[in-house]
Design an enzyme around this catalytic site. Structure first.
Site, PDB file in Angstrom:
ATOM      1  CE  LYS A   1      -6.237   9.092   8.051  1.00 54.88           C
ATOM      2  NZ  LYS A   1      -6.913   8.019   8.804  1.00 54.88           N
TER       3      LYS A   1
ATOM      4  CD  GLU B   1      -6.540   5.451   2.564  1.00 55.39           C
ATOM      5  OE1 GLU B   1      -7.500   5.578   3.342  1.00 55.39           O
ATOM      6  OE2 GLU B   1      -5.384   5.184   2.947  1.00 55.39           O
TER       7      GLU B   1
ATOM      8  CG  ASP C   1      -5.256   8.188   4.615  1.00 52.56           C
ATOM      9  OD1 ASP C   1      -6.169   8.820   4.040  1.00 52.56           O
ATOM     10  OD2 ASP C   1      -5.451   7.195   5.345  1.00 52.56           O
TER      11      ASP C   1
ATOM     12  CG  ASP D   1      -1.660   5.442   4.947  1.00 47.68           C
ATOM     13  OD1 ASP D   1      -1.511   4.400   5.603  1.00 47.68           O
ATOM     14  OD2 ASP D   1      -2.750   5.792   4.453  1.00 47.68           O
TER      15      ASP D   1
ATOM     16  CG  ASP E   1      -9.601   7.991   6.748  1.00 47.72           C
ATOM     17  OD1 ASP E   1      -8.548   7.887   6.082  1.00 47.72           O
ATOM     18  OD2 ASP E   1      -9.634   8.210   7.971  1.00 47.72           O
TER      19      ASP E   1
ATOM     20  CE  LYS F   1      -3.072   2.753   3.036  1.00 46.79           C
ATOM     21  NZ  LYS F   1      -3.964   2.783   4.227  1.00 46.79           N
TER      22      LYS F   1
ATOM     23  NE  ARG G   1     -10.613  -0.580   4.106  1.00 47.59           N
ATOM     24  CZ  ARG G   1     -11.142  -0.667   5.326  1.00 47.59           C
ATOM     25  NH1 ARG G   1     -12.347  -1.172   5.488  1.00 47.59           N
ATOM     26  NH2 ARG G   1     -10.462  -0.261   6.385  1.00 47.59           N
TER      27      ARG G   1
HETATM   28  N1  BES Z   1      -4.007   4.791   6.907  1.00 49.33           N
HETATM   29  C1  BES Z   1      -5.134   4.575   7.739  1.00 49.33           C
HETATM   30  C2  BES Z   1      -4.851   3.580   8.867  1.00 49.33           C
HETATM   31  C3  BES Z   1      -3.910   4.047   9.952  1.00 49.33           C
HETATM   32  C4  BES Z   1      -4.395   4.645  11.099  1.00 49.33           C
HETATM   33  C5  BES Z   1      -2.556   3.817   9.842  1.00 49.33           C
HETATM   34  C6  BES Z   1      -3.545   5.039  12.102  1.00 49.33           C
HETATM   35  C7  BES Z   1      -1.700   4.207  10.854  1.00 49.33           C
HETATM   36  C8  BES Z   1      -2.175   4.813  11.973  1.00 49.33           C
HETATM   37  C9  BES Z   1      -6.304   4.026   6.929  1.00 49.33           C
HETATM   38  O1  BES Z   1      -6.359   4.448   5.615  1.00 49.33           O
HETATM   39  C10 BES Z   1      -7.551   4.486   7.578  1.00 49.33           C
HETATM   40  O2  BES Z   1      -7.789   5.655   7.593  1.00 49.33           O
HETATM   41  N2  BES Z   1      -8.328   3.560   8.112  1.00 49.33           N
HETATM   42  C11 BES Z   1      -9.522   3.876   8.793  1.00 49.33           C
HETATM   43  C12 BES Z   1     -10.590   2.908   8.334  1.00 49.33           C
HETATM   44  C13 BES Z   1     -11.980   3.288   8.769  1.00 49.33           C
HETATM   45  C14 BES Z   1     -12.438   4.544   8.073  1.00 49.33           C
HETATM   46  C15 BES Z   1     -12.906   2.138   8.449  1.00 49.33           C
HETATM   47  C16 BES Z   1      -9.259   3.733  10.283  1.00 49.33           C
HETATM   48  O3  BES Z   1      -8.515   2.849  10.681  1.00 49.33           O
HETATM   49  O4  BES Z   1      -9.777   4.546  11.044  1.00 49.33           O
HETATM   50 ZN    ZN Z   2      -4.582   4.997   4.771  1.00 47.86          ZN
HETATM   51 MN    MN Z   3      -7.408   6.293   5.409  1.00 50.86          MN
END
Ligand code: BES
Ligand code: ZN
Ligand code: MN
Length: 500
Positions: free
Chosen positions: A278, A350, A271, A289, A348, A266, A352
């Site tokens: 966020k 994204e 992000d 990310d 967010d 990825k 996947r």
């Molecule tokens: N890049 C983030 C995941 C992440 C969070 C990595 C904190 C490192 C530290 C990912 O793209 C994301 O935002 N995931 C969301 C998913 C949710 C919206 C279902 C998350 O984990 O909050």
């Molecule tokens: Zn992300």
């Molecule tokens: Mn995200």
């Protein structure tokens, strides 16, 4: 840092490290130093609580009677517990202390503890590995004051098996270079390392014999990679996909063992969350990310630099997730390369979406023996496992077992979490084939379920590295910077387990 291996009997200026066994018993070189200093070593031992415990040490400054300006007594612990990891940690902790301390040279005179589970040459090479991994700095954007500059330049490792140690070090130094590359990529800010720039940097791998193909937006449109492209469409920077291929097999390349091992990363260069923006505090750090992609590039570098006898393909999906008039909206529906449709409920989620298209492309083009993806995919994996383990998900028990074993060996431990039909139900959409988020629970698992829908039953594993790709507070002994380079070691070991 310059590394050399030598059969030394006398030691020059700089720091000298000798070992003390658990309980306080001196190794041969420690007792030689004790004699040369008129008993300073034993006096220091009795004046302190240091008793040779693993990870502990005691420093004697300018002891009289010997040339070294610093004598470091390093605890080796119990001989039977001493492994390559112990050697790495020992060297790393010494270097951590000395790196900017004024010394230019450092010599290790550590005898292999009896009953230790490693050879003399392994001991020497892994001391070097630990020393080098700890010496990493990312100083490009700082004016470094004179008194903060690293002084340590030369590390000499005293060993009787010089030629085997040098051979092993040849491999380990290639891995260290791959780790440094991954750390650099993670540490770079996103205003510098956007998708086009990331892709450009992978071209360096060509010098090592890796073939590199860069796919631009047009090329990905032709392939129908609309899930990946949807994530990047709100960014001023175009998306890219990079395919890197290392084939180090020599001689008769039989068809049967021809299927490559495939790694997918990825690469969300930043992000912001997109329109599902966020909050400020969660957005900092999101330059990292792309840690999965960084690890994939790092391992390709390592494999090529050590000329691994293996057939390996690395793919990275590079995008920037930004809000803008062109950005993807909640409730948009995208058609992935596989033909399956995804309803976007949260922009967010994204990673996947990016992986859905890259995984599908990877299996359809390369017919891999297995695929492993690495992704900073979910905040939920941090809630579950913290920074100690990466999350492992797999549709193949044998592959999962090998990954767990590789991680344990390399100090990159992983913990397996379940997949299953009941979880898969949670990403059903009322209007499309699936939605891009599950409910409030089991967020790391529902994310993995979505990925599984794009692997087409190929043996596959997903490593959620959101907790380990970078570190905010404490430093790991072998990883002194924010970007850890996590993943290069475990993948490199996995390749060795399967091909060499
Ligand atoms: N890049 C983030 C995941 C992440 C969070 C990595 C904190 C490192 C530290 C990912 O793209 C994301 O935002 N995931 C969301 C998913 C949710 C919206 C279902 C998350 O984990 O909050
Ligand atoms: Zn992300
Ligand atoms: Mn995200």
């Amino acid at each position: 840092m310059e590394i050399s291996f030598d059969r030394l009997r006398s030691f020059g200026e700089g720091a000298l490290v000798v070992g003390v066994m658990d309980g306080g018993k001196l190794t041969d070189s420690a007792s030689a130093m004790d004699q040369a200093t008129g008993g300073a070593v034993s006096r220091a031992l009795s004046a302190s609580r240091f008793r040779g415990q693993a990870g502990h040490s005691l420093e004697l400054l300018v002891p009289s009677g010997i040339k070294p300006t610093r004598l470091i007594l390093a605890g080796l612990g119990k001989g039977e517990d001493f492994t390559t990891a112990s050697a790495e940690r020992l060297a790393a902790s010494v270097v951590g202390r000395l790196h900017v301390g004024g010394e230019e040279a450092l010599t290790f005179a550590i005898e292999r503890p009896k009953k230790a589970r490693l050879s003399e040459a392994e001991l020497a090479a892994h001391l070097a590995f630990g020393a080098v991994l700890r010496s990493y700095r990312f100083d490009q954007y700082r004016s470094v004051r004179e008194d903060e500059r690293p002084t340590l330049r030369r590390v000499v490792i005293s060993t009787s098996e010089t030629s085997d140690a040098r051979k092993l070090w040849g491999e380990l130094s290639a891995i260290a270079d791959g780790i440094f590359l991954a750390r650099d990529l993670v540490n770079e800010p996103a205003n510098v390392l956007h998708p086009e720039e990331f892709a450009q940097r992978t071209l360096e791998l060509k010098k090592l014999g890796v073939s590199v193909e860069i796919f631009d937006v047009q090329a990905m449109q032709k392939l129908d990679m609309n899930a990946l492209l949807g994530v990047g469409q709100g960014s001023a920077h175009e998306s890219r996909m990079v395919v890197m291929h290392w084939d180090g097999r020599r001689g008769n390349k039989k068809k049967s063992d021809g299927a490559p091992l495939v790694f997918v990363g990825k690469g969300v260069c930043f992000d912001s969350g997109g329109l599902s923006l966020k909050p400020a505090n969660s957005m900092t750090g999101m330059k990292g990310d792309m840690g999965g992609a960084a690890a994939v590039v790092g391992v390709m570098h390592a494999l090529a630099a050590r000329k691994a006898r293996a057939n390996v393909v690395g793919l990275v999906g590079l995008v920037e997730n930004m809000p803008d008039g062109n950005a993807q909206r909640p409730n948009d529906i995208v058609k992935t390369m596989s033909g399956q449709t995804i309803e976007i409920l949260n922009t967010d989620a994204e990673g996947r979406l990016v992986l859905a298209d890259v995984l599908w492309y990877a299996q359809s083009r390369f017919k891999p023996r297995f695929m492993v993806d690495l992704a900073t995919l979910t905040g939920a994996i941090l809630i579950a496992l913290g920074a100690e383990h990466a999350g492992l998900f797999s549709n193949d028990d044998e592959l999962a077992k090998k990954i767990i074993k590789s991680g344990a060996k390399e100090g990159e431990p992983v913990w397996r979490l379940p997949l299953g039909d009941a979880y898969d139900q949670l990403v059903k959409s009322k209007i499309a084939d699936m939605k891009n988020i599950g409910g409030p629970h089991a967020g790391s698992i529902t994310a993995a379920q979505i990925l599984q829908r794009f692997v087409n039953k190929v043996p596959w594993a997903h490593l959620d590295i959101a907790g380990v790709a970078w570190q905010d507070s404490e430093q790991k002994p072998l990883a002194p910077s924010w970007g850890t380079g996590w993943g290069v070691r475990i993948l490199n070991r996995l390749v060795a387990e399967y091909s060499e």
